[in-house]
Motif scaffolding. Sequence first.
Motif, mmCIF file in Angstrom:
data_model
loop_
_atom_site.group_PDB
_atom_site.id
_atom_site.type_symbol
_atom_site.label_atom_id
_atom_site.label_comp_id
_atom_site.label_asym_id
_atom_site.label_seq_id
_atom_site.Cartn_x
_atom_site.Cartn_y
_atom_site.Cartn_z
ATOM 1 N N UNK A 1 -6.755 -12.604 5.675
ATOM 2 C CA UNK A 1 -8.113 -12.320 6.128
ATOM 3 C C UNK A 1 -8.192 -11.225 7.150
ATOM 4 N N UNK A 2 -7.083 -10.889 7.778
ATOM 5 C CA UNK A 2 -7.105 -9.854 8.803
ATOM 6 C C UNK A 2 -6.477 -8.552 8.332
ATOM 7 N N UNK A 3 -5.436 -8.670 7.509
ATOM 8 C CA UNK A 3 -4.840 -7.505 6.842
ATOM 9 C C UNK A 3 -4.222 -6.503 7.782
ATOM 10 N N UNK A 4 -3.593 -6.957 8.860
ATOM 11 C CA UNK A 4 -2.853 -5.993 9.663
ATOM 12 C C UNK A 4 -1.653 -5.526 8.859
ATOM 13 N N UNK A 5 -1.430 -4.234 8.888
ATOM 14 C CA UNK A 5 -0.424 -3.633 8.029
ATOM 15 C C UNK A 5 0.781 -3.174 8.837
ATOM 16 N N UNK A 6 1.942 -3.279 8.181
ATOM 17 C CA UNK A 6 3.200 -2.847 8.763
ATOM 18 C C UNK A 6 3.782 -1.756 7.876
ATOM 19 N N UNK A 7 4.219 -0.686 8.523
ATOM 20 C CA UNK A 7 4.604 0.508 7.796
ATOM 21 C C UNK A 7 6.115 0.680 7.684
ATOM 22 N N UNK A 8 6.518 1.307 6.570
ATOM 23 C CA UNK A 8 7.885 1.754 6.425
ATOM 24 C C UNK A 8 8.099 3.067 7.157
ATOM 25 N N UNK B 1 0.837 -1.199 0.000
ATOM 26 C CA UNK B 1 0.000 0.000 0.000
ATOM 27 C C UNK B 1 0.870 1.247 0.000
ATOM 28 N N UNK C 1 -2.972 -5.777 -4.207
ATOM 29 C CA UNK C 1 -3.395 -6.923 -3.415
ATOM 30 C C UNK C 1 -2.483 -8.126 -3.634
ATOM 31 N N UNK D 1 -3.035 0.665 -3.939
ATOM 32 C CA UNK D 1 -2.617 -0.557 -3.292
ATOM 33 C C UNK D 1 -2.482 -1.670 -4.313
ATOM 34 N N UNK E 1 -1.924 -11.612 3.222
ATOM 35 C CA UNK E 1 -3.320 -11.745 2.801
ATOM 36 C C UNK E 1 -3.931 -12.944 3.537
ATOM 37 N N UNK F 1 0.331 5.309 1.146
ATOM 38 C CA UNK F 1 -0.497 6.315 1.812
ATOM 39 C C UNK F 1 0.216 7.658 1.784
ATOM 40 N N UNK G 1 -5.266 6.522 1.564
ATOM 41 C CA UNK G 1 -4.736 5.517 0.658
ATOM 42 C C UNK G 1 -4.650 6.069 -0.754
ATOM 43 N N UNK H 1 -4.329 9.293 7.551
ATOM 44 C CA UNK H 1 -3.708 8.507 6.489
ATOM 45 C C UNK H 1 -4.718 8.300 5.370
#
Lengths: 113, 110
Positions: free
Chosen positions: A98-105, A33, A50, A48, A96, A35, A45, A43
């Motif tokens: 089902x929960x899609x917790x995201x980790x950021x740079x 993604x 997938x 993205x 991917x 942002x 978007x 934030x």
Amino acid sequence: NAGVTQTPKFQVLKTGQSMTLQCAQDMNHNSMYWYRQDPGMGLRLIYYSASEGTTDKGEVPNGYNVSRLNKREFSLRLESAAPSQTSVYFCASSARDGYYEQYFGPGTRLTVT
Amino acid sequence: QKEVEQNSGPLSVPEGAIASLNCTYSDRGSQSFFWYRQYSGKSPELIMSIYSNGDKEDGRFTAQLNKASQYVSLLIRDSQPSDSATYLCAVNTGFQKLVFGTGTRLLVSP
């Protein structure tokens, strides 16, 4: 593991110049993604991806293009920078599952004059 | 109506107190919920995930989810000055994307 890395950390552009922001992740995540974060706006978007080979528009795609180069890398291009694109840009990735917790740079702080 | 709403704050608490941060969301089909902490000039850091109704505890942090009321909260016990940051609530409404609130700024005074 480095997680999500972004280059450059800072950039100053003149109106009309172009540039590409680079993002890479080493967590074997499928989704990535881009942002932008502006004061008071949260934030938002931009685009993205997938999975490798697919990209989709987010909330604020105008003025940007993206490329999912491979599973690890996802770049954001500004073809003709405008002062309204002055912002902090974050790349994120998620599994991917089902929960899609995201980790950021760490982000790129871009100023367009 | 915004999809994810948070009070912008600042929420001021003394050191050692419990800080309570709240978030409401509009999509009843939302399936997963996250809290991120963001220090000034830094990127968001995931601190809690919750997927089912009830409480989830991790150290000094407790996330609470009430799907019927469309409400997520984060409790921080024994607040420390190092907890001073902006806390972002994020909701997965499907389509492999998260929707973020604009964040609540927390100030913990010594």
